[in-house]
Design a protein around this motif. Sequence first.
Motif, mmCIF file in Angstrom:
data_model
loop_
_atom_site.group_PDB
_atom_site.id
_atom_site.type_symbol
_atom_site.label_atom_id
_atom_site.label_comp_id
_atom_site.label_asym_id
_atom_site.label_seq_id
_atom_site.Cartn_x
_atom_site.Cartn_y
_atom_site.Cartn_z
ATOM 1 N N GLU A 1 -22.292 -11.795 -14.596
ATOM 2 C CA GLU A 1 -21.725 -11.314 -13.338
ATOM 3 C C GLU A 1 -22.103 -12.182 -12.147
ATOM 4 O O GLU A 1 -23.162 -12.811 -12.112
ATOM 5 C CB GLU A 1 -22.161 -9.860 -13.079
ATOM 6 C CG GLU A 1 -23.622 -9.669 -12.709
ATOM 7 C CD GLU A 1 -24.591 -9.703 -13.883
ATOM 8 O OE1 GLU A 1 -25.808 -9.612 -13.625
ATOM 9 O OE2 GLU A 1 -24.140 -9.838 -15.037
ATOM 10 N N MET A 2 -21.200 -12.174 -11.162
ATOM 11 C CA MET A 2 -21.487 -12.734 -9.847
ATOM 12 C C MET A 2 -20.912 -11.765 -8.827
ATOM 13 O O MET A 2 -19.810 -11.223 -9.034
ATOM 14 C CB MET A 2 -20.868 -14.123 -9.677
ATOM 15 C CG MET A 2 -21.329 -14.834 -8.405
ATOM 16 S SD MET A 2 -20.700 -16.525 -8.267
ATOM 17 C CE MET A 2 -21.711 -17.134 -6.906
ATOM 18 N N LEU B 1 -14.186 -12.977 -11.656
ATOM 19 C CA LEU B 1 -14.252 -12.537 -10.269
ATOM 20 C C LEU B 1 -12.932 -11.907 -9.869
ATOM 21 O O LEU B 1 -11.903 -12.133 -10.516
ATOM 22 C CB LEU B 1 -14.534 -13.730 -9.351
ATOM 23 C CG LEU B 1 -15.817 -14.517 -9.617
ATOM 24 C CD1 LEU B 1 -15.805 -15.831 -8.846
ATOM 25 C CD2 LEU B 1 -17.041 -13.691 -9.239
ATOM 26 N N GLY B 2 -12.954 -11.123 -8.803
ATOM 27 C CA GLY B 2 -11.710 -10.572 -8.293
ATOM 28 C C GLY B 2 -10.883 -11.662 -7.627
ATOM 29 O O GLY B 2 -11.428 -12.597 -7.040
ATOM 30 N N ASP B 3 -9.565 -11.535 -7.739
ATOM 31 C CA ASP B 3 -8.677 -12.488 -7.065
ATOM 32 C C ASP B 3 -8.534 -12.039 -5.608
ATOM 33 O O ASP B 3 -7.457 -11.675 -5.147
ATOM 34 C CB ASP B 3 -7.315 -12.509 -7.775
ATOM 35 C CG ASP B 3 -6.413 -13.627 -7.265
ATOM 36 O OD1 ASP B 3 -6.930 -14.514 -6.545
ATOM 37 O OD2 ASP B 3 -5.209 -13.604 -7.567
ATOM 38 N N LEU C 1 -19.686 -5.505 -5.515
ATOM 39 C CA LEU C 1 -20.539 -5.495 -4.328
ATOM 40 C C LEU C 1 -21.819 -4.724 -4.639
ATOM 41 O O LEU C 1 -21.809 -3.790 -5.447
ATOM 42 C CB LEU C 1 -19.844 -4.822 -3.142
ATOM 43 C CG LEU C 1 -18.450 -5.321 -2.753
ATOM 44 C CD1 LEU C 1 -17.920 -4.479 -1.595
ATOM 45 C CD2 LEU C 1 -18.471 -6.799 -2.397
ATOM 46 N N ALA C 2 -22.910 -5.110 -4.002
ATOM 47 C CA ALA C 2 -24.164 -4.380 -4.138
ATOM 48 C C ALA C 2 -24.855 -4.315 -2.784
ATOM 49 O O ALA C 2 -24.986 -5.333 -2.100
ATOM 50 C CB ALA C 2 -25.078 -5.060 -5.154
ATOM 51 N N SER D 1 -15.353 -3.273 -11.514
ATOM 52 C CA SER D 1 -15.261 -4.570 -10.835
ATOM 53 C C SER D 1 -14.761 -5.619 -11.824
ATOM 54 O O SER D 1 -14.762 -5.399 -13.039
ATOM 55 C CB SER D 1 -16.616 -4.974 -10.261
ATOM 56 O OG SER D 1 -17.615 -4.953 -11.263
ATOM 57 N N ALA D 2 -14.327 -6.749 -11.302
ATOM 58 C CA ALA D 2 -13.680 -7.769 -12.130
ATOM 59 C C ALA D 2 -14.564 -8.265 -13.264
ATOM 60 O O ALA D 2 -14.080 -8.526 -14.375
ATOM 61 C CB ALA D 2 -13.255 -8.945 -11.252
#
Length: 345
Positions: free
Chosen positions: A16-17, A64-66, A97-98, A117-118
């Motif tokens: 994850e990122m 990741l989300g686009d 998000l965190a 999340s993505a």
Amino acid sequence: MASSTGEKGLIVSFGEMLIDFVPTVSGVSLSESPGFLKAPGGAPANVAIAVSRLGGRAAFVGKLGDDDFGHMLAGILRKNGVVDQGINFDKEARTALAFVTLRSDGEREFMFYRNPSADMLLRPDELNLELIRSAKVFHYGSISLITEPCRSAHMKAMEVAKEAGALLSYDPNLREPLWPSHEEARTQIMSIWDKADIIKVSDVELEFLTEKQTIDDETAMSLWHPNLKLLLVTLGEKGCRYYTKNFHGSVETFHVDAVDTTGAGDSFVGALLKQIVDDQSVLEEEEGLRKVLRFANACGAITTTKKGAIPALPSNSEALSFLKDKKKRQTYLKFKKICCAAPSC
């Protein structure tokens, strides 16, 4: 050592990122914080950037989300020299998000926004298998084991890397709020335990996984498996302990004024992997391993002196300068002690 072509070994980091929102004031709850600093994060991405900052070769594999945050994070990876050919973008799900609560001592707690999340939606068929097969070290955590389809993608990537001869590095990076229960977390984290060549756990994770309140050699060795080459237990301001088939010991850390401990463990892991990727013989030679771990401890300590994970990761020159300054100070204090012990003092 590097390959015959002179190219450094590639460390591929999977998982994850996300965006960490770090409070501008320590020691208050999320609702009481007057504001937040936007900081890129996510343990596997932190490790990849840590490696690259230190002069190593690193790649990141994840989703990741686009969206603006997703493309911002991809840009940060590229800016830091991380190979981005393993990144996918999801048009439906958002980038994770965190929100991070910083206690007065720099320790932190997390509140996550992932519904989903993505990163949770990475599929096995989206993996860049050619990139994964080129890894000399394949590093991963446990958050990618929580839900499908990412869990299947994780298992596939790990299998492909192992078959290609990569050293497997595992840092569970426990985040209890993300798991449906403590029992599920232990079960899934341990489900891939015997696949790893190197495992790093924190003192808190050691207690969680063993369900024991003691941090000692016996407890740590209960996590040993026959194919393991190195087991590490990080102890925060007390340094780290190391265990191999032939020897074990501890390495002290460096005392600094900690502001935010986010990313310190990732910095430690990145420094370790960068040091051993082209010379795995240090895993069998205690003096060399202690030197590597001292460098890793230095990187971890430096990272705690700034807010946010990725912004705080040191460069190789910063780490070497830090070690040089610490050595000078130790020499001075030793000299002063000797002088003061002399009769003329």
